[in-house]
Design a protein around this motif. Structure first.
Motif, mmCIF file in Angstrom:
data_model
loop_
_atom_site.group_PDB
_atom_site.id
_atom_site.type_symbol
_atom_site.label_atom_id
_atom_site.label_comp_id
_atom_site.label_asym_id
_atom_site.label_seq_id
_atom_site.Cartn_x
_atom_site.Cartn_y
_atom_site.Cartn_z
ATOM 1 N N SER A 45 -6.396 0.878 -1.867
ATOM 2 C CA SER A 45 -6.186 0.128 -2.816
ATOM 3 C C SER A 45 -5.792 -1.283 -2.368
ATOM 4 O O SER A 45 -5.168 -1.539 -1.324
ATOM 5 C CB SER A 45 -4.816 0.440 -3.534
ATOM 6 N N PRO A 46 -6.312 -2.326 -2.947
ATOM 7 C CA PRO A 46 -5.918 -3.735 -2.352
ATOM 8 C C PRO A 46 -4.649 -4.150 -2.494
ATOM 9 O O PRO A 46 -3.937 -5.094 -1.498
ATOM 10 C CB PRO A 46 -6.869 -4.721 -3.169
ATOM 11 N N THR A 47 -3.965 -3.347 -3.341
ATOM 12 C CA THR A 47 -2.454 -3.631 -3.789
ATOM 13 C C THR A 47 -1.336 -2.768 -3.021
ATOM 14 O O THR A 47 -0.137 -2.768 -2.976
ATOM 15 C CB THR A 47 -2.059 -3.719 -5.199
ATOM 16 N N HIS A 87 9.564 -2.725 -0.604
ATOM 17 C CA HIS A 87 8.032 -3.079 -0.588
ATOM 18 C C HIS A 87 7.336 -2.319 0.558
ATOM 19 O O HIS A 87 6.906 -3.200 1.423
ATOM 20 C CB HIS A 87 8.171 -4.556 -0.659
ATOM 21 N N ARG A 114 9.828 0.898 -3.627
ATOM 22 C CA ARG A 114 9.789 -0.192 -4.570
ATOM 23 C C ARG A 114 10.747 -1.216 -3.897
ATOM 24 O O ARG A 114 10.583 -2.489 -4.109
ATOM 25 C CB ARG A 114 10.038 0.229 -5.906
ATOM 26 N N CYS A 131 -3.203 5.037 -7.280
ATOM 27 C CA CYS A 131 -2.755 4.045 -5.988
ATOM 28 C C CYS A 131 -3.484 4.941 -4.824
ATOM 29 O O CYS A 131 -3.352 6.297 -4.642
ATOM 30 C CB CYS A 131 -1.309 4.142 -5.664
ATOM 31 N N GLN A 161 1.016 -0.981 -0.238
ATOM 32 C CA GLN A 161 1.862 -1.870 0.785
ATOM 33 C C GLN A 161 1.591 -1.482 2.256
ATOM 34 O O GLN A 161 1.393 -0.209 2.480
ATOM 35 C CB GLN A 161 3.391 -1.421 0.390
ATOM 36 N N SER A 162 1.534 -2.529 2.807
ATOM 37 C CA SER A 162 0.932 -2.243 4.346
ATOM 38 C C SER A 162 2.037 -1.896 5.387
ATOM 39 O O SER A 162 1.581 -1.414 6.326
ATOM 40 C CB SER A 162 -0.029 -3.762 4.817
ATOM 41 N N CYS A 170 1.793 1.027 -4.196
ATOM 42 C CA CYS A 170 1.210 -0.176 -4.657
ATOM 43 C C CYS A 170 2.130 -1.056 -5.490
ATOM 44 O O CYS A 170 2.926 -0.583 -6.126
ATOM 45 C CB CYS A 170 0.051 0.661 -5.420
ATOM 46 N N MET A 171 1.410 -2.377 -5.229
ATOM 47 C CA MET A 171 2.410 -3.283 -5.942
ATOM 48 C C MET A 171 2.230 -3.451 -7.206
ATOM 49 O O MET A 171 3.086 -3.583 -8.281
ATOM 50 C CB MET A 171 2.113 -4.897 -5.000
ATOM 51 N N GLU A 172 0.831 -3.171 -7.657
ATOM 52 C CA GLU A 172 0.400 -3.138 -9.055
ATOM 53 C C GLU A 172 -0.704 -2.045 -9.289
ATOM 54 O O GLU A 172 -1.384 -1.884 -8.479
ATOM 55 C CB GLU A 172 -0.251 -4.367 -9.397
ATOM 56 N N THR A 209 -3.350 -0.710 -12.358
ATOM 57 C CA THR A 209 -3.786 -0.665 -13.496
ATOM 58 C C THR A 209 -4.581 0.620 -13.874
ATOM 59 O O THR A 209 -5.521 0.993 -13.287
ATOM 60 C CB THR A 209 -5.033 -1.657 -13.093
#
Length: 242
Positions: A187-189, A148, A145, A183, A191-192, A174-176, A178
């Protein structure tokens, strides 16, 4: 009369300069304490990724900063009383502090060089314990966190090294999130960026600060050693003259 007058004026000048130096000496002690405490706090938060030597270097600076306040007492008293023994004691302690500061400064640069291999090994070891050790899981979650990032090199490390499912890697990756989705490595969020490179750069920068402060203040102490030796010789010569 002339020689006595010169000696008296020289003695006063040296005494005032000694007070100024001791003030600077105390300030350097405060700097060492502040830097040492700050860096030790940073290292302690991520101690699972570091070797014990990373904690010993800032601890050394803290110890030196504390000792400096004690040493300054001898310098002030020796200057006020023009006491040869106190000044010699002050000089001897300065030499010890100088050696310790050099050691602290050099160790900072040595740790910087070793940081990459140590951190990579520790990360690989700890990532395997994520699911079974709550302390390590908390450290990893905080790391991901704060920086990032995800995994050592990327998110797939949680599957290949951490033996987790692709659809259920740590939420901190994951940044977010839902609810009720988890995660995942797709997932699109997610962290790469991997944590290794980011964290290594962070630790190396602090190691450079550690080394720079240690070596820089050691240079100041070297001036103090020369000055205290000069004062001791002045006092001894005044004794011999009298």
């Amino acid at each position: 009369m002339v020689s006595t007058m010169k000696l008296s004026l020289g003695s006063r000048c040296v005494k005032y300069l000694m007070f100024i130096f001791n003030l600077l000496f105390v300030i350097t002690g405060i700097i060492l304490l502040s830097i040492g405490v700050t860096i030790q706090g940073v290292y302690y938060n991520y101690q699972h990724f570091l070797d014990n030597k990373f904690l010993s270097a800032p601890s050394l600076l803290i110890a030196i900063g504390t000792i400096i306040f004690f040493i300054a007492f001898f310098g002030c008293c020796g200057a006020v009383r023009e006491n040869y023994c106190m000044i010699v004691t002050f000089t001897s302690l300065l030499v010890i502090v100088f050696i310790l500061e050099l050691s602290g400064g050099i160790s900072g640069y040595v740790l910087r060089a070793r940081a990459s291999s140590i951190i990579q090994e520790k990360m690989k070891e700890s990532i395997q314990q994520y699911q079974n050790n709550s302390e390590i899981s908390t450290v990893w979650d905080n790391l991901q966190r704060d920086f990032h990032c995800c995994g050592t090199t990327n998110a797939t490390d949680w599957v290949t090294i951490g033996h987790m499912k692709e659809t259920n890697i740590p939420a901190s990756c994951c940044m977010e999130i839902t609810a009720p989705k988890n995660c995942t490595i797709t997932s699109p969020t997610v962290q790469s960026t991997g944590c290794y490179n980011t964290f290594v750069s962070f630790i190396k920068s602090h190691a450079v600060q550690l080394g720079g402060v240690g070596l820089g203040i050691a240079f100041v102490q070297a001036i103090g050693i020369w000055f205290s030796v000069f004062l001791a010789r002045s006092i001894r010569n005044s004794y011999e003259t009298v």
